[in-house]
Motif scaffolding. Structure first.
Motif, PDB file in Angstrom:
ATOM      1  N   THR B  34       2.443   3.991  10.935  1.00 34.73           N
ATOM      2  CA  THR B  34       3.186   3.348   9.857  1.00 34.73           C
ATOM      3  C   THR B  34       3.462   4.369   8.765  1.00 34.73           C
ATOM      4  O   THR B  34       2.543   5.056   8.307  1.00 34.73           O
ATOM      5  N   SER B  35       4.714   4.466   8.359  1.00 36.27           N
ATOM      6  CA  SER B  35       5.013   5.331   7.222  1.00 36.27           C
ATOM      7  C   SER B  35       4.769   4.552   5.937  1.00 36.27           C
ATOM      8  O   SER B  35       5.061   3.355   5.858  1.00 36.27           O
ATOM      9  N   LEU B  56      -9.510   4.630   3.824  1.00 35.75           N
ATOM     10  CA  LEU B  56      -8.785   5.890   3.748  1.00 35.75           C
ATOM     11  C   LEU B  56      -7.905   5.903   2.503  1.00 35.75           C
ATOM     12  O   LEU B  56      -7.119   4.983   2.293  1.00 35.75           O
ATOM     13  N   ALA B  57      -8.049   6.937   1.682  1.00 38.33           N
ATOM     14  CA  ALA B  57      -7.150   7.103   0.544  1.00 38.33           C
ATOM     15  C   ALA B  57      -5.972   7.978   0.974  1.00 38.33           C
ATOM     16  O   ALA B  57      -6.019   8.626   2.027  1.00 38.33           O
ATOM     17  N   ILE B  71      -4.901   9.200   8.311  1.00 40.68           N
ATOM     18  CA  ILE B  71      -3.712   9.219   7.466  1.00 40.68           C
ATOM     19  C   ILE B  71      -3.377  10.656   7.134  1.00 40.68           C
ATOM     20  O   ILE B  71      -4.263  11.469   6.870  1.00 40.68           O
ATOM     21  N   GLN B  72      -2.100  10.969   7.224  1.00 41.37           N
ATOM     22  CA  GLN B  72      -1.669  12.327   6.945  1.00 41.37           C
ATOM     23  C   GLN B  72      -0.506  12.326   5.970  1.00 41.37           C
ATOM     24  O   GLN B  72       0.312  11.401   5.962  1.00 41.37           O
ATOM     25  N   LEU B  78       5.462  10.546   0.856  1.00 44.67           N
ATOM     26  CA  LEU B  78       5.404   9.894   2.157  1.00 44.67           C
ATOM     27  C   LEU B  78       4.108  10.237   2.890  1.00 44.67           C
ATOM     28  O   LEU B  78       3.691  11.395   2.906  1.00 44.67           O
ATOM     29  N   TRP B  79       3.510   9.206   3.485  1.00 48.97           N
ATOM     30  CA  TRP B  79       2.315   9.407   4.303  1.00 48.97           C
ATOM     31  C   TRP B  79       2.491   8.672   5.629  1.00 48.97           C
ATOM     32  O   TRP B  79       3.323   7.773   5.735  1.00 48.97           O
ATOM     33  N   LEU B  80       1.714   9.078   6.591  1.00 48.37           N
ATOM     34  CA  LEU B  80       1.773   8.407   7.892  1.00 48.37           C
ATOM     35  C   LEU B  80       0.367   7.948   8.269  1.00 48.37           C
ATOM     36  O   LEU B  80      -0.556   8.756   8.392  1.00 48.37           O
ATOM     37  N   LEU B  81       0.244   6.648   8.440  1.00 49.00           N
ATOM     38  CA  LEU B  81      -1.025   6.054   8.860  1.00 49.00           C
ATOM     39  C   LEU B  81      -1.000   5.913  10.377  1.00 49.00           C
ATOM     40  O   LEU B  81      -0.014   5.455  10.945  1.00 49.00           O
TER      41      LEU B  81
END
Lengths: 971, 179, 80, 417
Positions: B34-35, B56-57, B71-72, B78-81
């Protein structure tokens, strides 16, 4: 055999090779050049223009003469420098640019005509009559010119490219480079040491001298081994740094020792925080008559062949120069058992060698087709002939400043060494050091390398003791410049391109006095060696001819690459499909299983049509598919259309800004057609915009423009309207999407979806969530065919399965899959647009879509679209066309004229953008952009396609050919 | 309405895993993706909400965090879970990206050498340690690279380019093995 | 050429796209200000303010770059 | 001195001592009727045609470096007339006709070689666009032939027709297209202009343009003031800087275009081949070097040098198109500074200052335009009316939106043409 004792070759590993079909033997550690010398092969090539026999001049990449072809047929390598080719078992080398053989070349007749072939002769003749140049003169010149032969076969050669990063790039592994690398590495810096040679050491391997109490070559070997053992050092052997680019980026070409699956070469892009240029220097020839004859060699190269390769380039030598280094050459030759018949020093200098010595004298010319002797002009003016098959010459040294020029700096002249050195600060972050910076002794080079590295270490914030400087030769090598020997005869300054001092002088007389003019007029310095040996000599001749100093005459700049680079290396990965990524939709295996020919659409592959048994032409399939959609139901993979998810509190306002129309008034669960302009007011793209939630839209784009639209929307969000809170995310890849089109489309979906569609919930332009096989999906009731139609989207993993199910169901209902050809027919029948019409030059006005521009609000392109010239009535505007003449075919790309007008440019009225045969209407139809088009419905125009030889009359009509009321799409 | 089952297919990389020399390339399944794009000024709140829901933060630029899922950082704002379903995060734009990417794992001691043939970044362990992630370019493809272990790198590219990605990686592995 | 993305650090040119001179978009109908924005350029031989995008992280940047030397003195987010 | 084979023979027999300067090196006079700023191809051609067509010789060409030292010496030497849009179409058609008589006009062999140019296409859509362009060429009276797959395969067997990334469907063949020896064109025009009495002044940098009462009166130079009734700015690559001396801002952005040449090879590529999908074009010079180039570096620059991503892209395009190239070695690269306009087409027009004329914005099509541009600008300078072949190159077309000539359809971002 002229193999002598000693050297750095491995005599335990003999290597067999051939040259021009003759079998020879050398040893591991030889170059092709040294092995040819050891086998007494003197003439190895022919010059470019006069086809004069040529031998080996140098021992490095500056070699202008000894270019050979390696291998034969597919993959053969033309123009390989024998001096850089590492000898390997089975190597097959051939001479080139000679016929029938390098020893007897018929084209040598050019040499007799030399008085008529001087600089620029071709600009003064071969003119007219009509086309005689192309038909007669040019083919002859082209055949005579050129060097090696490129195989026209595509070879399956593997090259590769790679990136590397380091604190320090050391360019050159001679004394300066080795010392610099060692100093920086011991301080902990991340070091790359690159050297052209397969054996690090540079001149330490070529000269007999001591460093650190041992033979210099042994010291080089020891330091190399130490560096190789360190984790923070990478030694790139056989690697030429070829170019310097911005912000510390360097290009470098690494040749690899051959192996069955290995790449031939790696082209490196090295990003270095610092660089030390330790490229060394190359020796200059002296311009005396016939200085190009086989057997005439640079003095330093003679030492390299004798000391490193144990190959004597002759039996009797004359050594000529104006420096102490020629004395060293004479000494090395004597030690190697070569008879030194004369040591000619243009200076009045002492000599402590027991050889015939000619102080204050000059070699005036060389005798013989291959050197047999020389004429020496003594200090007292008298002449003496001396027999010799080897002439070692030294006109001084040119520091290798090339890389320092790649960012436009010009090198600066130093009178004391009569040479150009790098300009200070020429390349940010690069320190020139050692011989390339004008140092002349080994000790000075070692110190310069260490000092440069210390500077880098300090800039990197590292510390640590520097290694001690080894003891080395510190005797000042005295030299005087020596350019041209007076006297008659042709004296070469550019060996490969056959440019003599006379050519340079003639250029000056003809007012090509700028060094750039001289170069371009004479072609001096334009050959494969780029004038590395004779360039400064030519400059000296020009300076003399124009009464200027050398620095006053100028210098030429050097541009990448430093040494020629295979296109295969720079273009590694590009061959075949590698040039650009290939994109496949999830249903690709289904298209293939249905034997659809796949065509490129941008980077994607899309099915053209799905042939069925008995269909002999694409038209047969296309007609069937189009009728299928009109009469029952068709399935089309439309995944490739761009899909952009737009969310945020200001999403609606944002879309009002990027579209010409208003999206803020769109209801949730509804879709609207939209146009996007560029800021210059012309159409960028069209597509649909679906409102999935209050603050959530989905924008679709055409396949071709998806990337461009995303970029422009990000620009709008980040740069033009940073006040708006909106987030954009491409979801093109997430969703597989298929069009389900035709009167039976709802029936099909009702049979497929987990819940049937309630007609009142799904009017034309509705959208919403559905479920298929338990998988959440999205459904859009939109149409690109004019039929009652839907587009169904599922997560991509289910795409293949969904497409199979859709096609199977459609087939059971008398329909099936349709491809791009039918899609195109259907949209033309409805007057719908693609990039054939949205060609980047059309406006909304041109396409009868002016009403879509809501000028009451601001949007991208609004102002520019209002320019008067974009609203001219006589602009070509969209119409439909039907053939009415004897010929019933229309062709895209044809021009339109009034029926009686000549089909010439001033009479052109428009062009046809798209055509199709409409199986529904039974004739060809076309879309065209015609001047004042919308006012000319019912008129007759003539279509002329000169290229295809088709001309016909057509009737101008409304661009919507089928169901103009749109009853079917809404029904 | 019919009894219908949709069968999932994986991105079309060709046959994997593949081993060349010391290196192995395999296709990974990072689970749901998920973005997460927080709206203006919402990154802190979104991070807190995510942490409360998942532990996760939102990690800093160029880094990733793992727990039950991972998560990155994935781009500007924008992050990607991955590997877990996304919780409700009102302050952010979320999109399902589960099917948008092909994910390959490159394992073995020469990962940096292989990647040096493909991406314009220094991915040696010292410069790109465990927990580092980056968006970069690979021969015309926009990719994401994450170091998942001392000898492990994870590469993501658009699903439609799976074949090109796998081919490019294998060719680089072959070259490293040969040299 | 290498540019320093405020998010990703210093990266190779191939990850970036130039997007035109960094000018301010006018408002209203077509006129000289629009002509200047869309068409006319200072085109300096020296310091140049430009829009660029770091394609891989999608950030639009404002870059201060010398057109004679390609030396980059500053990169910020477009609206930093 | 007339050049011919007999002259070469007699000079060769007498030691080649009799060759004189190809052009004079006069000191600048205090005043001229017309001053042309820029001694590149366009400036020199303008000077030649002013003398030849209009008998105007009280003219000076001011060059800050050496003649033909800018883009004239940094291009891929392609000569063609294969444009689609009115405005460009008639101009390049006229220019090609001037090429065809250039050697007799100049008594200088510029090695103009009409070896044919082929534009490849890779899809039905591209074929239709190629046909449209070819039809425009024939409408204009020029030549164009549509080549199908098989004809093309016969003509260019060394292309990767099938297995490259973009399989080749055919080509648009322009037999009169070709190449020329770029430097010789500059030198030939220089010699022709100088022989007719026009002063070519090298190492003379213009530092200011004098304007009084809205009228140009002359220029300031590194060699002093020079008065002039008319001044033409013909300084592609530096147009913006020179125009700024007169207070003008132009619709031009300067970009780098790199090009490359390989080592000499025996004849292997007989035509000019253009690969639009890969932004790649190639021909082989008479010396044997393969001359090729690609797209812009895409950022503004005056550095006359580019960077590796573009270099690599060009080489990769070459490899997918003609894989035999892998064994050819790139010998030299160079970068030219391109005057990029918002529609990719040039400007030959009066400036909004009396007596000031502009010839600029040639994007990367300037070389083939040299005679046409010189002819049209000479006409405009001599008569104050645009030549029939160049009525479309108006400066105000961007402001009005009327008569835009955007062949690529990429819009008003200067670098995208």
């Amino acid at each position: 055999m002229s193999r002598i004792a000693g050297g750095l070759i491995d005599r335990t590993r003999p290597v067999s090779f051939t040259f021009d079909g003759h079998a020879y033997q050398g040893f591991a550690g030889d170059t092709l050049a040294s092995a040819l010398i050891a086998n007494d092969q003197r003439t190895v090539a022919r010059s470019f223009k006069y086809h004069r026999p040529r031998g080996i001049l140098s021992a490095g990449s500056e070699e202008p003469n000894a270019l050979v072809t390696l291998g034969r047929g597919t993959g053969q390598e033309p123009n390989a420098r024998a001096t850089m080719v590492e000898l390997r078992e089975g190597l097959a080398a051939r001479s080139q640019n000679a016929w029938p053989s390098v020893g007897f070349d018929l084209m040598e007749v050019n040499d007799l005509a030399a008085p008529f072939l001087t600089a620029g002769f071709y600009y003064k003749t071969f003119m007219g009559p009509y086309r005689i140049w192309e038909r007669l003169f040019e083919p002859a010149i082209r055949r005579a010119a050129g060097l090696g032969v490129l195989s026209k076969e595509a070879a399956d050669l593997r090259f590769e490219k790679a990136f590397a990063f380091c604190d320090l790039l050391v360019i050159g592994a001679g004394p300066t480079g080795l010392m610099a690398a060692l100093t920086a590495a011991e301080a902990g810096a991340d070091v790359i040491l690159a050297d052209e040679d397969f054996l690090p050491g540079g001149r330490l391997n070529s000269d007999r001298q001591e460093v650190g109490g041992q033979a210099s070559s042994a010291w080089a070997g020891e330091v190399t081994a130490r560096l190789e053992a360190m984790e923070n050092v990478r030694i790139l052997r056989r690697t030429a740094v070829t170019g310097v680019y911005d912000q510390g980026t360097y290009g470098a070409l690494q040749r690899h020792a051959p192996g069955p699956t290995r790449p031939l070469e790696t082209f490196w892009r090295i990003v270095a925080r610092h660089a030390i240029l330790a490229a060394g220097a190359v020796e200059r020839p002296v311009a005396f008559a016939n200085n190009d004859r086989p057997g005439v060699m640079l003095a330093g190269a003679v030492r390299t062949y004798v000391n490193r390769f144990a190959a004597a380039p002759g039996q009797t030598a004359v050594v000529f120069g104006a420096s102490d280094s020629v004395h060293r050459t004479a000494a090395d030759l004597r030690r190697a058992g070569v008879h030194v018949a004369a040591l000619v020093d243009a200076r009045d200098a002492p000599c402590d060698l027991d050889v015939p010595f000619y102080p204050g004298a000059q070699v005036e010319r060389v005798l013989g087709r291959e050197a047999e002797g020389v004429v020496i002009r003594r200090a007292d003016g008298t002449e003496e002939r001396v027999q010799a098959d080897l002439v070692a010459m030294s006109g001084g040294w040119n520091p290798l400043v090339h890389l320092s020029c790649h960012m436009n700096a010009r090198p600066v002249w130093r009178d004391d060494i009569a040479a150009f050195v790098p300009a200070p600060g020429a390349v940010p972050g690069m320190i020139p050091a050692g011989a390339c910076n004008g140092e002349v002794t080994t000790a000075a080079c070692l110190a310069a390398g260490r000092d440069a590295a210390r500077q880098v270490v300090s800039d990197l914030g590292l510390s640590g003791a520097s290694p001690d400087l080894p003891e080395a030769e510190d005797r000042e090598a005295r030299a005087e410049p020596l350019w041209v020997v007076p006297g008659k005869g042709r004296k070469w300054v550019d060996f490969q391109n056959d440019v003599t001092t006379k050519d340079v002088e003639q250029a000056a007389r003809e007012n090509f006095r700028s060094v750039e003019h001289m170069k371009r007029y004479t072609t001096q310095g334009m050959a494969t060696d780029q004038g590395r040996t004779g360039g400064v000599t030519a400059l000296a001749v020009l300076a003399d001819a124009t009464g200027r100093s050398i620095p006053g005459t100028g210098t030429t700049t050097y541009r990448p690459p430093y040494t020629p680079v295979h296109i295969g290396a720079l273009g590694a990965g590009g061959q075949g499909k590698g040039f650009a990524p290939e994109r496949f939709t999830a249903a690709h295996p289904v298209h293939l299983s249905m034997t659809a020919p796949m065509i490129e659409a941008g980077l994607w592959y899309r099915p053209s049509f799905y042939p069925r048994e008995g269909e002999k032409t694409w038209r047969a399939s296309c007609d069937r598919e189009a009728l299928m959609v009109r009469n029952s139901v068709g399935i089309c993979d439309v995944t490739t259309l761009g899909k952009i998810d737009v969310q945020g509190p200001d999403a609606a306002e944002f879309l009002d800004f990027v579209y010409t129309g208003t999206m803020s008034t769109l209801k949730v669960g509804r879709v609207r057609y939209g146009l996007m302009l560029r800021e210059d007011g012309q159409i960028m793209d069209d597509g649909t915009c679906a409102r999935l939630g209050e603050a959530h839209y989905l924008v679709t784009t055409t396949t071709a423009a998806a990337g461009l639209v995303m970029k422009q929307m990000e620009f709008a969000a980040q740069v033009l309207r940073p006040d708006l809170d909106v987030r954009l995310m491409s979801v093109t890849e997430q969703w597989f999407q298929a069009a389900v089109a035709g009167p039976k489309s709802r029936d099909l979906l009702n049979d497929l979806l987990d819940a049937p569609l309630e007609p009142e919930d799904w009017p034309f332009m509705a959208c919403g969530a559905v479920s298929v096989g338990g998988v959440p999906a999205r459904l859009f009731r939109i149409s690109f065919s004019g039929e009652h139609a839907y587009e169904l989207a599922v997560p991509a993993r289910y795409g293949e399965s969904l497409f199979r199910q859709l096609v199977a169901r459609a087939e059971s209902m008398g329909g099936g899959a349709y491809g791009m050809e039918a899609l195109n027919v259907l949209r033309i029948e409805k007057g719908l647009l693609t990039h054939a019409e949205l060609d980047g030059r059309t406006t909304a006005y041109d396409l009868n879509l002016k009403g879509m521009m809501k000028r009451s609000k601001d949007f991208v392109g609004r102002a520019a679209a209002g320019r008067e010239g974009l609203l001219d009535e006589d602009r070509p505007r969209l119409v439909g066309l039907k053939p009415t003449g004897a010929v019933k075919q229309l062709t895209a790309g044809a021009f339109l004229f009034d029926p009686e007008a000549e089909p010439t440019r001033p009479n052109a009225q428009g062009t046809i953008s798209s055509v199709a045969f409409s199986p529904t209407l039974g004739h060809f139809i076309g879309l065209a952009l015609l001047k004042e088009g919308p006012d000319r419905h019912g008129d007759t125009v003539r279509m002329v396609d000169h290229l295809r030889g088709i001309s016909t009359l057509c009737e101008v009509c409304d661009p919507v050919f089928f169901d103009p009321e749109g009853g079917r799409v809404r029904g | 309405m019919a009894d219908l089952t949709l069968i999932a297919s994986t991105p079309a990389t060709g046959t994997l895993p593949v081993t060349r020399g010391t290196m192995t390339l395999s296709q990974a399944d990072p689970g749901p993706l998920t973005s997460i794009a927080p709206y203006k000024g919402q990154a802190g709140a979104v991070s807190d909400a995510l942490q409360a829901a998942t532990g996760l933060a939102l990690p800093g630029v160029g880094t990733c965090a793992t727990g039950k899922g991972a998560i990155q950082w994935f781009g500007r704002d924008l992050w990607l879970l991955s590997d877990m379903a996304a919780p409700d995060l009102p302050g952010a734009a979320l999109t399902d990206q589960t099917d948008a990417w092909v994910t390959l794992d490159l394992t073995g001691p020469q990962g940096a050498e292989v990647m040096a043939r493909r991406v314009p970044m220094d991915l040696r362990l010292a410069a790109f340690p465990e927990g580092a992630t980056a968006r970069t370019e690979m021969h015309g493809m926009m990719v994401s690279v994450t170091r998942t272990g001392p000898d492990a790198l994870r590469i993501m590219a658009f699903r439609s380019m799976a074949k090109t990605l796998a081919h490019a990686m294998i060719e680089a592995m072959e070259n490293v093995a040969a040299l | 050429m290498r540019l320093t993305c405020p998010h990703c650090g210093t990266r190779d040119l191939r990850e970036f796209t130039y997007g035109g001179a960094a000018l301010e978009r006018p408002t209203g109908d077509w006129g000289p200000a629009w002509d200047a924005y869309v068409h006319l350029r200072e085109n300096p031989a020296g310091a140049s303010f430009e829009w660029w995008q770091h394609d891989v992280c999608a950030t639009w940047l404002k870059v201060d770059r010398d057109t004679r030397t390609h030396v980059i003195s500053q990169v910020t987010e477009a609206r930093a | 001195m007339r050049f011919n084979a007999l002259k070469i023979l007699t000079e060769g027999l007498t030691g080649n001592k009799g060759w004189g300067p190809h052009w004079r090196d006069p000191d600048p006079k205090p005043a001229y009727d017309i001053v042309i700023i820029g001694g590149g191809g366009h400036g020199l051609a303008t000077a030649f045609y002013l003398a030849q067509q209009h008998g105007l010789t009280n003219v000076a060409v001011l060059e800050k470096g050496y003649l033909g030292g800018g883009n004239m010496g940094r291009n891929t030497t392609i000569v063609r007339a294969n444009y689609y849009l009115p405005g460009n179409s008639e101009f390049y058609s006229h220019s090609l006709k001037l090429w065809e008589r250039m050697e007799s006009d100049l008594n200088y062999n510029v090695m103009h070689s009409q070896r044919g140019l082929i534009n490849l296409f890779h899809s039905d859509g591209q074929r239709d666009a190629a046909v449209r362009r070819g039809n425009a060429m024939i409408n204009q009276g020029d030549d164009a032939i549509l080549l199908g797959r098989d004809e093309l395969r016969k003509m260019l067997p060394y292309l990767d027709h099938d297995t490259g990334r973009f399989p080749i469907h055919g080509g648009l063949y322009h037999p009169r297209g070709g190449t020329a020896r770029h430097d010789a064109v500059a030198w030939g025009f220089a010699r022709g202009a100088s022989d007719r009495g026009i002063d070519l002044i090298q190492n003379c940098e213009v530092t200011g343009i004098d304007v009084e009462g809205g009228r140009v009166t002359g220029v300031q130079t590194s060699r002093g003031q020079i008065r002039a009734r008319k001044v033409a700015i013909v300084t592609a690559g530096r147009s913006g800087q020179v125009a700024a001396m007169a207070g003008l801002r132009l619709p031009i952005e300067s970009h780098i275009l790199q090009a490359f040449v390989t080592e000499g090879l025996k004849p292997v590529i007989d035509n000019v081949v253009t690969f639009g999908m890969g932004h790649f074009y190639i021909s082989q010079s008479d010396k044997g070097g393969l001359v090729f180039g690609g797209d812009l570096d895409f950022y503004p620059s005056y550095a006359q040098r580019g960077n590796l991503p573009t270099v690599e892209h060009v080489m990769e395009a070459g490899m997918t198109l003609m894989p035999m190239l892998s064994r050819a070695k790139v010998l030299r690269s160079w970068g030219g500074i391109m005057d990029m306009t918002p529609d990719g087409s040039p400007i030959i027009d009066k400036a909004p200052i009396d007596g000031l004329y502009l010839d600029c914005g040639w994007c990367y099509g300037g070389f083939k335009a040299v005679p046409g541009s010189g002819f049209a600008l000479a006409h405009l300078l001599a008569t104050d009316r645009p030549h029939d072949s160049a009525t479309g190159f108006r400066l105000d077309r961007f402001t009005t939106g009327r008569g835009l000539m955007d062949e690529e359809g990429t819009g008003a971002q200067h670098n995208l043409h």
